[in-house]
Write a protein that holds these residues in place. Structure first.
Motif, short mmCIF file in Angstrom:
data_model
loop_
_atom_site.label_atom_id
_atom_site.label_comp_id
_atom_site.label_asym_id
_atom_site.label_seq_id
_atom_site.Cartn_x
_atom_site.Cartn_y
_atom_site.Cartn_z
N PHE A 76 42.49 43.17 41.82
CA PHE A 76 43.35 42.83 40.65
C PHE A 76 42.81 41.63 39.84
O PHE A 76 41.74 41.10 40.57
CB PHE A 76 44.76 41.93 41.14
CG PHE A 76 45.69 43.05 41.76
CD1 PHE A 76 46.39 43.43 40.76
CD2 PHE A 76 45.83 43.33 42.93
CE1 PHE A 76 47.69 44.56 41.42
CE2 PHE A 76 46.64 44.29 43.50
CZ PHE A 76 47.62 44.67 42.69
N ASP A 77 42.80 41.65 38.43
CA ASP A 77 42.11 40.61 37.61
C ASP A 77 42.83 40.00 36.72
O ASP A 77 43.88 40.51 36.37
CB ASP A 77 41.20 41.45 36.66
CG ASP A 77 40.04 42.14 37.56
OD1 ASP A 77 39.39 41.50 38.34
OD2 ASP A 77 39.77 43.43 37.24
N LYS A 78 42.52 38.71 36.68
CA LYS A 78 43.31 37.58 35.65
C LYS A 78 42.38 37.61 34.58
O LYS A 78 41.18 37.22 34.78
CB LYS A 78 43.68 36.33 36.35
CG LYS A 78 44.16 35.60 35.31
CD LYS A 78 44.82 34.40 35.99
CE LYS A 78 45.69 33.62 35.22
NZ LYS A 78 46.11 32.15 35.80
N TYR A 86 46.24 37.60 30.86
CA TYR A 86 47.01 38.68 31.36
C TYR A 86 46.40 39.11 32.71
O TYR A 86 45.14 38.71 33.15
CB TYR A 86 47.46 39.86 30.23
CG TYR A 86 46.14 40.49 29.91
CD1 TYR A 86 45.40 41.56 30.64
CD2 TYR A 86 45.42 40.07 28.78
CE1 TYR A 86 44.62 42.28 30.25
CE2 TYR A 86 44.22 40.71 28.66
CZ TYR A 86 43.99 41.76 29.09
OH TYR A 86 42.49 42.20 28.77
N TYR A 87 47.20 40.10 33.34
CA TYR A 87 46.72 40.49 34.61
C TYR A 87 46.47 42.20 34.48
O TYR A 87 47.10 42.91 33.71
CB TYR A 87 47.74 40.41 35.44
CG TYR A 87 47.99 38.88 36.23
CD1 TYR A 87 47.17 38.52 37.27
CD2 TYR A 87 48.76 38.14 35.25
CE1 TYR A 87 47.27 37.02 37.51
CE2 TYR A 87 48.76 36.85 35.59
CZ TYR A 87 48.22 36.36 36.67
OH TYR A 87 48.24 34.98 37.05
N ASP A 88 45.57 42.79 35.35
CA ASP A 88 45.45 44.03 35.05
C ASP A 88 44.82 44.47 36.70
O ASP A 88 44.51 43.69 37.48
CB ASP A 88 44.04 44.45 34.07
CG ASP A 88 44.18 45.82 33.50
OD1 ASP A 88 44.89 46.65 34.12
OD2 ASP A 88 43.49 46.04 32.53
N LYS A 116 48.47 45.54 30.09
CA LYS A 116 48.29 44.23 30.24
C LYS A 116 49.54 43.60 30.72
O LYS A 116 50.66 43.85 30.12
CB LYS A 116 48.04 43.70 28.90
CG LYS A 116 46.78 44.02 28.25
CD LYS A 116 46.49 43.55 26.99
CE LYS A 116 45.41 43.77 26.39
NZ LYS A 116 44.98 43.25 24.74
N THR A 119 52.49 38.92 34.37
CA THR A 119 52.50 38.32 35.85
C THR A 119 51.68 38.97 36.74
O THR A 119 51.55 40.32 36.38
CB THR A 119 54.01 37.84 36.24
OG1 THR A 119 54.48 39.15 36.55
CG2 THR A 119 54.71 37.20 35.27
N TYR A 120 51.15 38.38 37.65
CA TYR A 120 50.60 39.20 38.87
C TYR A 120 51.47 40.07 39.52
O TYR A 120 51.44 41.22 39.97
CB TYR A 120 50.12 38.13 40.03
CG TYR A 120 49.64 38.94 41.34
CD1 TYR A 120 48.47 39.45 41.17
CD2 TYR A 120 50.46 38.75 42.38
CE1 TYR A 120 48.05 40.24 42.58
CE2 TYR A 120 49.70 39.38 43.70
CZ TYR A 120 48.57 40.01 43.49
OH TYR A 120 48.35 40.57 44.78
N ALA A 123 51.96 43.25 37.31
CA ALA A 123 50.81 44.17 37.67
C ALA A 123 50.83 44.77 39.05
O ALA A 123 50.47 45.86 39.24
CB ALA A 123 49.62 43.02 37.50
N ARG A 124 51.33 43.99 40.23
CA ARG A 124 51.26 44.51 41.63
C ARG A 124 52.13 45.62 41.69
O ARG A 124 51.97 46.76 42.08
CB ARG A 124 51.70 43.32 42.43
CG ARG A 124 51.66 43.58 43.83
CD ARG A 124 52.12 42.45 44.77
NE ARG A 124 53.44 41.82 44.46
CZ ARG A 124 53.82 40.88 44.80
NH1 ARG A 124 53.37 39.95 45.68
NH2 ARG A 124 55.23 40.53 44.56
#
Length: 137
Positions: A76-78, A86-88, A116, A119-120, A123-124
């Motif tokens: 995961f990336d911020k 944003y998170y990906d 995009k 929140t984490y 994305a999760r």
């Protein structure tokens, strides 16, 4: 928040997930299907119940299992895009890879989600959905 939602836990079970967990989903309790049932899980006694409770994995348990069983590792990336975070996520397929003998470069298949997520947690959730979809194919 710590546990994979019931719908995804059910799909993981369909992929073969049958790991021991501290909690399980028991649909007999509609208002609160998440219940403690380690004694049932430890003794492999979930089968035969009217609504057959299923293991409720923690997020990390699900990701670890998918890596172990299918070779799909997640990162995961911020991302900071001009002060707009944003998170990906990236899924790395470590079982289906080729090596270039000249350069000794690991060219593992990488699947980068282009979404995009604010929140984490979002994305999760989307990452786990994508992993399950990949494992079905």
């Amino acid at each position: 928040k710590e546990f994979v939602p019931y719908e995804l836990a059910l799909k993981l079970k369909g992929l073969g997930y049958n790991e021991i967990s501290l909690f399980c989903y028991d649909t007999a309790y509609e208002n609160n299907p998440l219940s403690s049932c380690p004694h049932l899980l430890l003794n492999n006694q979930l089968e035969g119940f009217e609504n057959e409770p299923i293991s409720a994995p923690l997020w990390q348990q699900a990701f670890d299992w998918l890596d172990k069983e299918f070779g799909l590792f997640v990162s995961f990336d911020k991302i900071d895009n001009t002060r707009n975070f944003y998170y990906d996520f990236m899924i790395i397929d470590s079982k289906n890879r080729d090596y270039n003998d000249e350069d000794l470069i690991d060219s593992a298949s990488r699947i980068l989600d282009k979404g995009k997520y604010n929140t984490y947690e979002e994305a999760r959730l989307e990452c786990l959905k994508k992993l399950i979809e990949l494992c079905k194919n």
